[in-house]
Design a protein around this motif. Structure first.
Motif, PDB file in Angstrom:
ATOM      1  N   ARG A  25       0.833  -1.191   0.000  1.00  0.00           N
ATOM      2  CA  ARG A  25       0.000   0.000   0.000  1.00  0.00           C
ATOM      3  C   ARG A  25       0.873   1.249   0.000  1.00  0.00           C
ATOM      4  O   ARG A  25       1.796   1.396   0.809  1.00  0.00           O
ATOM      5  CB  ARG A  25      -0.920   0.005   1.217  1.00  0.00           C
ATOM      6  CG  ARG A  25      -2.043   1.037   1.143  1.00  0.00           C
ATOM      7  CD  ARG A  25      -2.914   0.819  -0.056  1.00  0.00           C
ATOM      8  NE  ARG A  25      -4.174   1.571   0.020  1.00  0.00           N
ATOM      9  CZ  ARG A  25      -4.832   1.999  -1.040  1.00  0.00           C
ATOM     10  NH1 ARG A  25      -4.348   1.773  -2.262  1.00  0.00           N
ATOM     11  NH2 ARG A  25      -5.973   2.640  -0.896  1.00  0.00           N
ATOM     12  N   GLY A  26       0.572   2.157  -0.915  1.00  0.00           N
ATOM     13  CA  GLY A  26       1.340   3.375  -1.062  1.00  0.00           C
ATOM     14  C   GLY A  26       2.324   3.336  -2.209  1.00  0.00           C
ATOM     15  O   GLY A  26       2.909   4.367  -2.561  1.00  0.00           O
ATOM     16  N   ALA A  27       2.507   2.166  -2.831  1.00  0.00           N
ATOM     17  CA  ALA A  27       3.482   2.051  -3.926  1.00  0.00           C
ATOM     18  C   ALA A  27       3.083   2.916  -5.114  1.00  0.00           C
ATOM     19  O   ALA A  27       3.921   3.606  -5.708  1.00  0.00           O
ATOM     20  CB  ALA A  27       3.629   0.591  -4.347  1.00  0.00           C
ATOM     21  N   ILE A  28       1.809   2.892  -5.482  1.00  0.00           N
ATOM     22  CA  ILE A  28       1.366   3.662  -6.646  1.00  0.00           C
ATOM     23  C   ILE A  28       1.409   5.152  -6.342  1.00  0.00           C
ATOM     24  O   ILE A  28       1.770   5.972  -7.198  1.00  0.00           O
ATOM     25  CB  ILE A  28      -0.025   3.194  -7.096  1.00  0.00           C
ATOM     26  CG1 ILE A  28       0.078   1.772  -7.659  1.00  0.00           C
ATOM     27  CG2 ILE A  28      -0.624   4.143  -8.132  1.00  0.00           C
ATOM     28  CD1 ILE A  28      -1.245   1.102  -7.931  1.00  0.00           C
ATOM     29  N   SER A  29       1.087   5.530  -5.125  1.00  0.00           N
ATOM     30  CA  SER A  29       1.176   6.939  -4.736  1.00  0.00           C
ATOM     31  C   SER A  29       2.618   7.424  -4.802  1.00  0.00           C
ATOM     32  O   SER A  29       2.901   8.510  -5.340  1.00  0.00           O
ATOM     33  CB  SER A  29       0.617   7.120  -3.326  1.00  0.00           C
ATOM     34  OG  SER A  29       0.685   8.466  -2.921  1.00  0.00           O
ATOM     35  N   ASN A  63     -13.420   5.193   6.786  1.00  0.00           N
ATOM     36  CA  ASN A  63     -13.196   4.409   5.563  1.00  0.00           C
ATOM     37  C   ASN A  63     -12.999   2.930   5.871  1.00  0.00           C
ATOM     38  O   ASN A  63     -13.467   2.061   5.117  1.00  0.00           O
ATOM     39  CB  ASN A  63     -12.002   4.953   4.793  1.00  0.00           C
ATOM     40  CG  ASN A  63     -12.293   6.280   4.136  1.00  0.00           C
ATOM     41  OD1 ASN A  63     -13.447   6.638   3.915  1.00  0.00           O
ATOM     42  ND2 ASN A  63     -11.257   7.043   3.830  1.00  0.00           N
ATOM     43  N   LYS A  64     -12.309   2.645   6.958  1.00  0.00           N
ATOM     44  CA  LYS A  64     -12.125   1.242   7.335  1.00  0.00           C
ATOM     45  C   LYS A  64     -13.458   0.604   7.675  1.00  0.00           C
ATOM     46  O   LYS A  64     -13.739  -0.543   7.284  1.00  0.00           O
ATOM     47  CB  LYS A  64     -11.161   1.151   8.524  1.00  0.00           C
ATOM     48  CG  LYS A  64     -10.825  -0.274   8.932  1.00  0.00           C
ATOM     49  CD  LYS A  64     -10.092  -1.002   7.819  1.00  0.00           C
ATOM     50  CE  LYS A  64      -9.664  -2.399   8.251  1.00  0.00           C
ATOM     51  NZ  LYS A  64      -8.993  -3.145   7.147  1.00  0.00           N
ATOM     52  N   GLN A  65     -14.302   1.327   8.399  1.00  0.00           N
ATOM     53  CA  GLN A  65     -15.621   0.798   8.736  1.00  0.00           C
ATOM     54  C   GLN A  65     -16.483   0.622   7.487  1.00  0.00           C
ATOM     55  O   GLN A  65     -17.235  -0.350   7.362  1.00  0.00           O
ATOM     56  CB  GLN A  65     -16.327   1.719   9.723  1.00  0.00           C
ATOM     57  CG  GLN A  65     -15.717   1.740  11.109  1.00  0.00           C
ATOM     58  CD  GLN A  65     -16.483   2.640  12.062  1.00  0.00           C
ATOM     59  OE1 GLN A  65     -17.415   3.334  11.672  1.00  0.00           O
ATOM     60  NE2 GLN A  65     -16.089   2.637  13.332  1.00  0.00           N
ATOM     61  N   SER A  72      -8.330   1.814   3.089  1.00  0.00           N
ATOM     62  CA  SER A  72      -7.057   2.328   3.607  1.00  0.00           C
ATOM     63  C   SER A  72      -6.609   3.502   2.756  1.00  0.00           C
ATOM     64  O   SER A  72      -7.004   3.624   1.595  1.00  0.00           O
ATOM     65  CB  SER A  72      -5.986   1.233   3.617  1.00  0.00           C
ATOM     66  OG  SER A  72      -5.769   0.726   2.315  1.00  0.00           O
ATOM     67  N   ASN A  73      -5.765   4.350   3.322  1.00  0.00           N
ATOM     68  CA  ASN A  73      -5.323   5.548   2.618  1.00  0.00           C
ATOM     69  C   ASN A  73      -4.385   5.190   1.483  1.00  0.00           C
ATOM     70  O   ASN A  73      -3.487   4.365   1.644  1.00  0.00           O
ATOM     71  CB  ASN A  73      -4.634   6.501   3.594  1.00  0.00           C
ATOM     72  CG  ASN A  73      -4.380   7.863   2.989  1.00  0.00           C
ATOM     73  OD1 ASN A  73      -3.465   8.043   2.196  1.00  0.00           O
ATOM     74  ND2 ASN A  73      -5.206   8.833   3.361  1.00  0.00           N
ATOM     75  N   GLU A  74      -4.581   5.852   0.317  1.00  0.00           N
ATOM     76  CA  GLU A  74      -3.751   5.533  -0.843  1.00  0.00           C
ATOM     77  C   GLU A  74      -2.277   5.839  -0.631  1.00  0.00           C
ATOM     78  O   GLU A  74      -1.411   5.296  -1.325  1.00  0.00           O
ATOM     79  CB  GLU A  74      -4.254   6.256  -2.092  1.00  0.00           C
ATOM     80  CG  GLU A  74      -4.169   7.754  -2.043  1.00  0.00           C
ATOM     81  CD  GLU A  74      -5.498   8.407  -1.736  1.00  0.00           C
ATOM     82  OE1 GLU A  74      -5.656   9.595  -2.076  1.00  0.00           O
ATOM     83  OE2 GLU A  74      -6.372   7.727  -1.149  1.00  0.00           O
TER      84      GLU A  74
END
Length: 436
Positions: A63-67, A164-166, A175-177
Protein backbone atom coordinates in the motif's frame (compact mmCIF):
# COMPACT_ATOMS: atom_id res chain seq x y z
CA UNK A 1 -15.03 9.55 -35.81
CA UNK A 2 -18.42 10.66 -34.45
CA UNK A 3 -19.33 14.33 -34.10
CA UNK A 4 -21.86 15.84 -31.75
CA UNK A 5 -22.94 19.49 -31.70
CA UNK A 6 -23.10 20.70 -28.13
CA UNK A 7 -23.90 24.13 -26.71
CA UNK A 8 -21.43 24.96 -23.95
CA UNK A 9 -20.56 28.13 -22.07
CA UNK A 10 -16.97 29.06 -22.79
CA UNK A 11 -15.05 31.89 -21.18
CA UNK A 12 -12.58 32.23 -24.05
CA UNK A 13 -13.22 35.66 -25.54
CA UNK A 14 -16.19 37.03 -23.60
CA UNK A 15 -17.20 36.04 -20.06
CA UNK A 16 -19.93 33.39 -20.16
CA UNK A 17 -20.29 33.73 -23.94
CA UNK A 18 -22.27 30.91 -25.53
CA UNK A 19 -20.57 29.09 -28.39
CA UNK A 20 -21.62 26.07 -30.40
CA UNK A 21 -18.77 23.58 -30.43
CA UNK A 22 -18.21 20.03 -31.56
CA UNK A 23 -17.17 17.15 -29.33
CA UNK A 24 -15.44 14.53 -31.43
CA UNK A 25 -14.85 10.89 -30.59
CA UNK A 26 -11.37 10.05 -31.90
CA UNK A 27 -9.61 6.73 -32.38
CA UNK A 28 -5.89 6.88 -33.11
CA UNK A 29 -4.30 4.66 -35.80
CA UNK A 30 -3.00 2.51 -32.93
CA UNK A 31 -6.46 2.12 -31.37
CA UNK A 32 -6.29 4.65 -28.53
CA UNK A 33 -9.63 6.38 -27.90
CA UNK A 34 -10.14 10.03 -26.92
CA UNK A 35 -12.75 12.76 -26.84
CA UNK A 36 -11.81 16.10 -28.33
CA UNK A 37 -13.10 19.65 -28.41
CA UNK A 38 -11.23 21.49 -31.14
CA UNK A 39 -10.95 25.20 -30.38
CA UNK A 40 -8.80 27.16 -32.84
CA UNK A 41 -9.06 30.61 -31.28
CA UNK A 42 -6.06 30.10 -28.96
CA UNK A 43 -2.88 28.18 -30.03
CA UNK A 44 -2.99 26.04 -26.91
CA UNK A 45 -3.81 22.40 -26.11
CA UNK A 46 -4.93 20.76 -22.88
CA UNK A 47 -4.72 17.01 -22.35
CA UNK A 48 -6.26 15.04 -19.50
CA UNK A 49 -5.15 11.41 -19.36
CA UNK A 50 -6.67 9.16 -16.70
CA UNK A 51 -5.54 5.59 -16.00
CA UNK A 52 -8.35 3.59 -14.41
CA UNK A 53 -7.77 1.90 -11.09
CA UNK A 54 -5.31 4.36 -9.62
CA UNK A 55 -4.11 3.62 -6.12
CA UNK A 56 -6.66 0.82 -5.77
CA UNK A 57 -4.31 -1.32 -7.87
CA UNK A 58 -1.68 -1.44 -5.10
CA UNK A 59 -0.54 -5.03 -4.62
CA UNK A 60 -1.12 -6.80 -1.27
CA UNK A 61 1.33 -5.54 1.33
CA UNK A 62 2.47 -2.72 -0.96
CA UNK A 63 0.00 0.00 0.00
CA UNK A 64 1.34 3.38 -1.06
CA UNK A 65 3.48 2.05 -3.93
CA UNK A 66 1.37 3.66 -6.65
CA UNK A 67 1.18 6.94 -4.74
CA UNK A 68 4.97 7.02 -4.32
CA UNK A 69 5.51 6.00 -7.94
CA UNK A 70 3.19 8.76 -9.16
CA UNK A 71 5.05 11.38 -7.15
CA UNK A 72 8.29 10.23 -8.77
CA UNK A 73 7.14 10.63 -12.38
CA UNK A 74 8.32 14.25 -12.41
CA UNK A 75 11.48 13.49 -10.44
CA UNK A 76 13.56 12.42 -13.41
CA UNK A 77 13.20 10.41 -16.61
CA UNK A 78 15.40 9.38 -19.50
CA UNK A 79 18.67 11.29 -19.19
CA UNK A 80 17.10 14.06 -17.08
CA UNK A 81 17.16 14.27 -13.32
CA UNK A 82 14.41 16.09 -11.42
CA UNK A 83 16.00 19.51 -11.82
CA UNK A 84 16.57 19.06 -15.56
CA UNK A 85 12.98 17.87 -16.06
CA UNK A 86 11.59 20.89 -14.21
CA UNK A 87 13.83 23.26 -16.17
CA UNK A 88 12.79 21.75 -19.51
CA UNK A 89 9.12 22.06 -18.61
CA UNK A 90 9.54 25.70 -17.61
CA UNK A 91 11.49 26.58 -20.76
CA UNK A 92 8.65 25.17 -22.87
CA UNK A 93 6.08 27.24 -20.94
CA UNK A 94 4.30 23.93 -20.40
CA UNK A 95 2.48 22.51 -17.41
CA UNK A 96 2.70 18.79 -16.58
CA UNK A 97 1.28 17.34 -13.38
CA UNK A 98 0.50 13.92 -11.97
CA UNK A 99 -1.99 12.92 -9.30
CA UNK A 100 -3.51 9.71 -8.02
CA UNK A 101 -6.68 8.79 -6.15
CA UNK A 102 -8.71 5.71 -5.40
CA UNK A 103 -10.03 5.25 -8.94
CA UNK A 104 -7.52 6.88 -11.30
CA UNK A 105 -4.00 8.07 -11.86
CA UNK A 106 -4.38 11.43 -13.61
CA UNK A 107 -2.00 13.21 -15.94
CA UNK A 108 -2.68 16.85 -16.83
CA UNK A 109 -0.69 18.55 -19.58
CA UNK A 110 -1.02 22.07 -20.98
CA UNK A 111 1.22 23.41 -23.76
CA UNK A 112 1.42 25.95 -26.56
CA UNK A 113 1.12 24.71 -30.12
CA UNK A 114 4.54 26.07 -31.02
CA UNK A 115 6.05 23.77 -28.37
CA UNK A 116 3.71 20.83 -28.85
CA UNK A 117 6.27 18.30 -30.13
CA UNK A 118 8.81 19.07 -27.43
CA UNK A 119 6.20 19.05 -24.65
CA UNK A 120 4.75 15.73 -25.82
CA UNK A 121 8.26 14.24 -26.03
CA UNK A 122 8.94 15.38 -22.45
CA UNK A 123 5.67 13.91 -21.19
CA UNK A 124 6.24 10.69 -23.11
CA UNK A 125 9.64 10.33 -21.47
CA UNK A 126 8.12 10.81 -18.00
CA UNK A 127 5.42 8.20 -18.66
CA UNK A 128 7.51 5.55 -20.39
CA UNK A 129 11.04 5.97 -18.99
CA UNK A 130 10.96 7.15 -15.36
CA UNK A 131 14.35 6.88 -13.63
CA UNK A 132 13.29 6.08 -10.06
CA UNK A 133 16.72 7.20 -8.87
CA UNK A 134 17.65 6.13 -5.35
CA UNK A 135 18.10 9.69 -4.09
CA UNK A 136 14.75 10.77 -5.56
CA UNK A 137 13.00 7.75 -4.02
CA UNK A 138 14.37 8.56 -0.58
CA UNK A 139 13.58 12.27 -0.89
CA UNK A 140 9.96 11.71 -1.92
CA UNK A 141 9.55 8.81 0.51
CA UNK A 142 10.60 11.13 3.34
CA UNK A 143 8.01 13.69 2.26
CA UNK A 144 5.26 11.08 2.20
CA UNK A 145 6.28 9.61 5.56
CA UNK A 146 6.24 13.10 7.06
CA UNK A 147 2.72 13.63 5.70
CA UNK A 148 1.55 10.27 7.07
CA UNK A 149 3.04 11.09 10.50
CA UNK A 150 1.30 14.47 10.49
CA UNK A 151 -2.02 12.86 9.56
CA UNK A 152 -1.77 10.52 12.54
CA UNK A 153 -2.17 13.62 14.72
CA UNK A 154 -4.85 15.35 12.66
CA UNK A 155 -8.47 14.82 13.81
CA UNK A 156 -9.93 15.04 10.30
CA UNK A 157 -7.46 12.49 8.96
CA UNK A 158 -8.09 10.18 11.91
CA UNK A 159 -11.84 10.38 11.30
CA UNK A 160 -11.37 9.60 7.60
CA UNK A 161 -9.15 6.63 8.33
CA UNK A 162 -11.58 5.10 10.85
CA UNK A 163 -14.68 5.85 8.77
CA UNK A 164 -13.20 4.41 5.56
CA UNK A 165 -12.12 1.24 7.33
CA UNK A 166 -15.62 0.80 8.74
CA UNK A 167 -17.24 1.55 5.37
CA UNK A 168 -15.04 -0.43 2.99
CA UNK A 169 -13.38 -3.05 5.17
CA UNK A 170 -10.46 -4.82 3.48
CA UNK A 171 -11.15 -3.31 0.05
CA UNK A 172 -8.43 -0.87 -1.09
CA UNK A 173 -10.86 1.98 -0.41
CA UNK A 174 -10.63 1.06 3.27
CA UNK A 175 -7.06 2.33 3.61
CA UNK A 176 -5.32 5.55 2.62
CA UNK A 177 -3.75 5.53 -0.84
CA UNK A 178 -0.56 7.03 0.60
CA UNK A 179 -0.01 3.88 2.67
CA UNK A 180 1.27 3.54 6.22
CA UNK A 181 4.60 4.31 7.83
CA UNK A 182 5.40 0.61 7.70
CA UNK A 183 4.24 -0.11 4.13
CA UNK A 184 5.87 2.97 2.58
CA UNK A 185 9.07 2.45 4.55
CA UNK A 186 9.42 -1.07 3.16
CA UNK A 187 8.95 -0.21 -0.54
CA UNK A 188 11.93 -0.69 -2.86
CA UNK A 189 12.65 0.33 -6.44
CA UNK A 190 11.29 -2.92 -7.88
CA UNK A 191 7.95 -2.25 -6.15
CA UNK A 192 7.79 1.09 -7.96
CA UNK A 193 8.67 -0.46 -11.31
CA UNK A 194 5.89 -3.02 -10.78
CA UNK A 195 3.42 -0.31 -9.76
CA UNK A 196 4.26 1.58 -12.96
CA UNK A 197 3.53 -1.52 -15.07
CA UNK A 198 0.30 -2.23 -13.20
CA UNK A 199 -1.26 1.21 -13.70
CA UNK A 200 0.19 2.87 -16.79
CA UNK A 201 -1.28 0.61 -19.46
CA UNK A 202 -3.29 1.28 -22.60
CA UNK A 203 -6.27 -0.85 -21.59
CA UNK A 204 -6.73 1.41 -18.55
CA UNK A 205 -6.53 4.79 -20.28
CA UNK A 206 -9.11 7.45 -21.12
CA UNK A 207 -8.23 10.77 -22.75
CA UNK A 208 -9.88 14.18 -22.93
CA UNK A 209 -8.40 16.89 -25.16
CA UNK A 210 -9.32 20.48 -25.89
CA UNK A 211 -7.65 23.21 -27.90
CA UNK A 212 -6.07 23.98 -31.22
CA UNK A 213 -5.53 20.43 -32.50
CA UNK A 214 -7.36 18.38 -35.13
CA UNK A 215 -8.64 14.84 -34.68
CA UNK A 216 -5.96 13.53 -37.04
CA UNK A 217 -3.21 15.38 -35.17
CA UNK A 218 -4.52 14.14 -31.83
CA UNK A 219 -4.56 10.53 -33.04
CA UNK A 220 -0.91 10.71 -34.07
CA UNK A 221 0.01 12.48 -30.84
CA UNK A 222 -1.62 9.77 -28.72
CA UNK A 223 0.15 6.94 -30.50
CA UNK A 224 3.44 8.73 -30.04
CA UNK A 225 2.71 9.54 -26.41
CA UNK A 226 1.13 6.31 -25.20
CA UNK A 227 1.88 3.70 -27.85
CA UNK A 228 4.88 2.20 -26.04
CA UNK A 229 3.06 1.64 -22.75
CA UNK A 230 2.09 -1.97 -21.91
CA UNK A 231 -1.10 -3.12 -23.62
CA UNK A 232 -2.65 -4.44 -20.38
CA UNK A 233 -2.26 -3.51 -16.72
CA UNK A 234 -3.27 -5.13 -13.46
CA UNK A 235 -6.86 -6.39 -13.09
CA UNK A 236 -9.28 -3.84 -11.69
CA UNK A 237 -10.51 -4.29 -8.10
CA UNK A 238 -13.86 -5.95 -7.54
CA UNK A 239 -16.96 -4.14 -6.35
CA UNK A 240 -17.60 -4.13 -2.61
CA UNK A 241 -20.55 -3.53 -0.30
CA UNK A 242 -20.57 -0.82 2.35
CA UNK A 243 -19.67 -2.77 5.48
CA UNK A 244 -20.63 -0.41 8.33
CA UNK A 245 -23.89 -1.08 10.18
CA UNK A 246 -24.61 2.29 11.75
CA UNK A 247 -24.08 3.80 15.17
CA UNK A 248 -21.46 6.06 16.74
CA UNK A 249 -17.72 5.58 17.14
CA UNK A 250 -15.93 8.05 19.39
CA UNK A 251 -12.16 8.27 18.97
CA UNK A 252 -10.75 10.12 22.01
CA UNK A 253 -8.51 13.05 21.06
CA UNK A 254 -7.44 15.99 23.18
CA UNK A 255 -8.97 18.95 21.34
CA UNK A 256 -11.59 21.60 22.21
CA UNK A 257 -13.51 20.85 19.00
CA UNK A 258 -14.71 17.48 17.79
CA UNK A 259 -14.86 16.58 14.11
CA UNK A 260 -17.30 14.07 12.69
CA UNK A 261 -17.85 12.14 9.50
CA UNK A 262 -21.26 10.61 9.00
CA UNK A 263 -22.95 8.65 6.26
CA UNK A 264 -24.21 5.38 4.91
CA UNK A 265 -24.71 3.41 1.71
CA UNK A 266 -24.93 5.75 -1.28
CA UNK A 267 -26.04 5.26 -4.86
CA UNK A 268 -24.14 4.19 -7.96
CA UNK A 269 -23.61 6.64 -10.80
CA UNK A 270 -25.54 4.44 -13.25
CA UNK A 271 -28.51 3.84 -10.91
CA UNK A 272 -31.82 5.08 -12.39
CA UNK A 273 -32.43 7.01 -9.17
CA UNK A 274 -29.08 8.80 -9.23
CA UNK A 275 -30.41 12.20 -10.31
CA UNK A 276 -33.20 12.09 -7.75
CA UNK A 277 -30.55 11.37 -5.10
CA UNK A 278 -28.34 14.12 -6.53
CA UNK A 279 -31.07 16.75 -6.20
CA UNK A 280 -32.14 15.42 -2.80
CA UNK A 281 -28.58 15.69 -1.47
CA UNK A 282 -28.28 19.24 -2.78
CA UNK A 283 -31.29 20.21 -0.69
CA UNK A 284 -30.28 18.18 2.36
CA UNK A 285 -26.65 19.22 2.71
CA UNK A 286 -24.98 19.91 -0.60
CA UNK A 287 -25.98 23.48 -1.32
CA UNK A 288 -23.89 25.39 1.19
CA UNK A 289 -25.77 28.04 3.15
CA UNK A 290 -29.05 27.14 1.44
CA UNK A 291 -29.13 23.50 2.58
CA UNK A 292 -31.40 22.19 5.29
CA UNK A 293 -28.52 20.99 7.44
CA UNK A 294 -26.76 24.35 7.25
CA UNK A 295 -30.00 26.11 8.14
CA UNK A 296 -30.86 23.85 11.06
CA UNK A 297 -27.39 23.16 12.47
CA UNK A 298 -25.66 26.51 11.91
CA UNK A 299 -28.16 29.27 11.23
CA UNK A 300 -30.87 28.35 13.73
CA UNK A 301 -28.76 26.78 16.49
CA UNK A 302 -25.19 28.02 16.01
CA UNK A 303 -23.75 24.55 16.51
CA UNK A 304 -21.11 24.74 13.77
CA UNK A 305 -19.44 27.00 11.24
CA UNK A 306 -20.15 24.60 8.43
CA UNK A 307 -21.70 21.26 7.49
CA UNK A 308 -22.09 19.46 4.19
CA UNK A 309 -23.10 16.18 2.58
CA UNK A 310 -21.87 14.62 -0.64
CA UNK A 311 -22.65 11.74 -2.95
CA UNK A 312 -19.46 9.69 -3.33
CA UNK A 313 -20.14 7.20 -6.16
CA UNK A 314 -16.73 5.58 -6.44
CA UNK A 315 -16.16 2.98 -9.12
CA UNK A 316 -16.60 -0.03 -6.82
CA UNK A 317 -18.79 1.28 -3.96
CA UNK A 318 -20.98 4.29 -3.24
CA UNK A 319 -21.38 6.41 -0.11
CA UNK A 320 -23.57 9.26 1.03
CA UNK A 321 -21.08 11.15 3.20
CA UNK A 322 -21.27 14.18 5.47
CA UNK A 323 -18.87 16.12 7.66
CA UNK A 324 -19.16 18.62 10.49
CA UNK A 325 -17.10 20.10 13.33
CA UNK A 326 -18.46 21.41 16.60
CA UNK A 327 -17.25 22.23 20.10
CA UNK A 328 -17.12 19.26 22.44
CA UNK A 329 -20.09 20.52 24.45
CA UNK A 330 -22.26 20.89 21.32
CA UNK A 331 -21.40 17.78 19.30
CA UNK A 332 -24.10 15.62 20.91
CA UNK A 333 -26.77 18.15 19.98
CA UNK A 334 -25.28 18.46 16.48
CA UNK A 335 -25.62 14.71 15.95
CA UNK A 336 -29.19 14.85 17.25
CA UNK A 337 -30.19 17.57 14.76
CA UNK A 338 -28.54 15.73 11.85
CA UNK A 339 -30.51 12.61 12.70
CA UNK A 340 -33.72 14.67 12.92
CA UNK A 341 -33.13 16.13 9.45
CA UNK A 342 -32.21 12.70 8.06
CA UNK A 343 -35.52 11.35 9.33
CA UNK A 344 -37.54 14.38 8.12
CA UNK A 345 -36.19 14.08 4.60
CA UNK A 346 -36.89 10.33 4.53
CA UNK A 347 -40.42 10.88 5.84
CA UNK A 348 -41.56 14.04 4.04
CA UNK A 349 -39.29 14.56 1.04
CA UNK A 350 -38.95 18.15 -0.18
CA UNK A 351 -41.27 21.06 -0.90
CA UNK A 352 -42.12 22.29 -4.38
CA UNK A 353 -40.16 25.51 -3.74
CA UNK A 354 -37.08 23.63 -2.53
CA UNK A 355 -37.17 21.48 -5.65
CA UNK A 356 -37.59 24.46 -7.98
CA UNK A 357 -34.73 26.34 -6.32
CA UNK A 358 -32.44 23.30 -6.50
CA UNK A 359 -33.15 22.76 -10.19
CA UNK A 360 -32.53 26.41 -10.99
CA UNK A 361 -29.16 26.34 -9.27
CA UNK A 362 -27.98 22.96 -10.55
CA UNK A 363 -28.92 23.59 -14.18
CA UNK A 364 -27.59 27.14 -14.14
CA UNK A 365 -24.25 26.20 -12.59
CA UNK A 366 -23.53 23.29 -14.93
CA UNK A 367 -22.55 25.25 -18.08
CA UNK A 368 -20.14 27.38 -16.04
CA UNK A 369 -17.94 24.35 -15.53
CA UNK A 370 -16.86 24.54 -19.19
CA UNK A 371 -14.77 27.65 -18.67
CA UNK A 372 -11.58 26.81 -20.55
CA UNK A 373 -9.65 24.13 -22.38
CA UNK A 374 -8.21 22.60 -19.23
CA UNK A 375 -11.59 22.20 -17.55
CA UNK A 376 -13.15 20.82 -20.73
CA UNK A 377 -10.41 18.21 -21.16
CA UNK A 378 -10.84 17.20 -17.53
CA UNK A 379 -14.62 16.86 -17.90
CA UNK A 380 -14.31 14.79 -21.08
CA UNK A 381 -11.88 12.36 -19.43
CA UNK A 382 -13.99 12.17 -16.29
CA UNK A 383 -17.11 11.31 -18.26
CA UNK A 384 -15.33 8.41 -19.91
CA UNK A 385 -13.88 7.27 -16.59
CA UNK A 386 -17.35 7.03 -15.05
CA UNK A 387 -18.97 5.48 -18.12
CA UNK A 388 -21.13 8.43 -19.13
CA UNK A 389 -22.17 8.69 -22.79
CA UNK A 390 -21.05 11.62 -24.91
CA UNK A 391 -24.68 12.74 -25.13
CA UNK A 392 -24.63 13.37 -21.35
CA UNK A 393 -23.46 16.95 -21.91
CA UNK A 394 -26.67 17.63 -23.82
CA UNK A 395 -29.03 15.66 -21.58
CA UNK A 396 -27.70 16.26 -18.08
CA UNK A 397 -29.84 19.31 -17.31
CA UNK A 398 -32.90 17.58 -18.76
CA UNK A 399 -32.37 14.74 -16.27
CA UNK A 400 -32.13 17.22 -13.41
CA UNK A 401 -35.31 18.98 -14.54
CA UNK A 402 -37.15 15.65 -14.83
CA UNK A 403 -36.79 14.93 -11.09
CA UNK A 404 -40.12 15.18 -9.23
CA UNK A 405 -41.08 15.49 -5.57
CA UNK A 406 -42.27 11.90 -5.73
CA UNK A 407 -38.88 10.78 -7.07
CA UNK A 408 -37.08 12.46 -4.19
CA UNK A 409 -39.44 11.05 -1.59
CA UNK A 410 -38.91 7.56 -3.01
CA UNK A 411 -35.11 7.79 -3.10
CA UNK A 412 -34.94 9.48 0.31
CA UNK A 413 -36.89 6.63 1.84
CA UNK A 414 -34.57 4.20 0.08
CA UNK A 415 -31.27 5.82 1.14
CA UNK A 416 -31.82 7.67 4.42
CA UNK A 417 -32.04 5.07 7.16
CA UNK A 418 -31.33 6.08 10.76
CA UNK A 419 -30.54 2.47 11.65
CA UNK A 420 -27.56 2.44 9.27
CA UNK A 421 -26.48 6.08 9.61
CA UNK A 422 -22.93 5.92 10.94
CA UNK A 423 -20.95 8.60 12.82
CA UNK A 424 -17.22 8.65 13.51
CA UNK A 425 -16.36 11.45 15.96
CA UNK A 426 -12.81 12.41 16.89
CA UNK A 427 -12.45 14.57 19.99
CA UNK A 428 -13.90 14.64 23.48
CA UNK A 429 -17.64 15.12 22.82
CA UNK A 430 -19.48 15.59 26.09
CA UNK A 431 -22.10 12.98 26.93
CA UNK A 432 -21.21 10.75 23.96
CA UNK A 433 -19.68 7.29 23.78
CA UNK A 434 -19.31 4.65 21.09
CA UNK A 435 -22.56 2.85 20.27
CA UNK A 436 -22.35 0.20 17.54
Amino acid sequence: MIRFAVALWLGLSLPFAAAAIEVQEVTSPGGIHAWLVQEKSIPFVALQIDFKGGASLDRPGKRGAISLMTALLEEGSGDMDARAFATATEELAASISFDVGDDALSVSARFLNENRDQAVALLRQALTDPRFDADAIERVRSQILSMISSNLKDPQSIASRVFNKQAYGDHPYGSNESGTLESVGALDRQDLVQAHRDVLARDNVVVGAAGDISAEELGKLLDNLLGDLPETGAPQPKDTEIAMKGGVTVVPFDTPQSVALFGQQGIARDDPDFFAAFVMNHILGGSGFESRLMTEVREKRGLTYGIGTYLVPKEHAALLLGQVASSNDRMARTVEVIREEWARMARDGVSAQELEDAKTFLTGAYPLRFDGNGRIADILAGMQLTGLPLSYIDTRNDMVNAVTQEDIKRVAKRLLNLDTLNFVIVGEPEGMKSIN
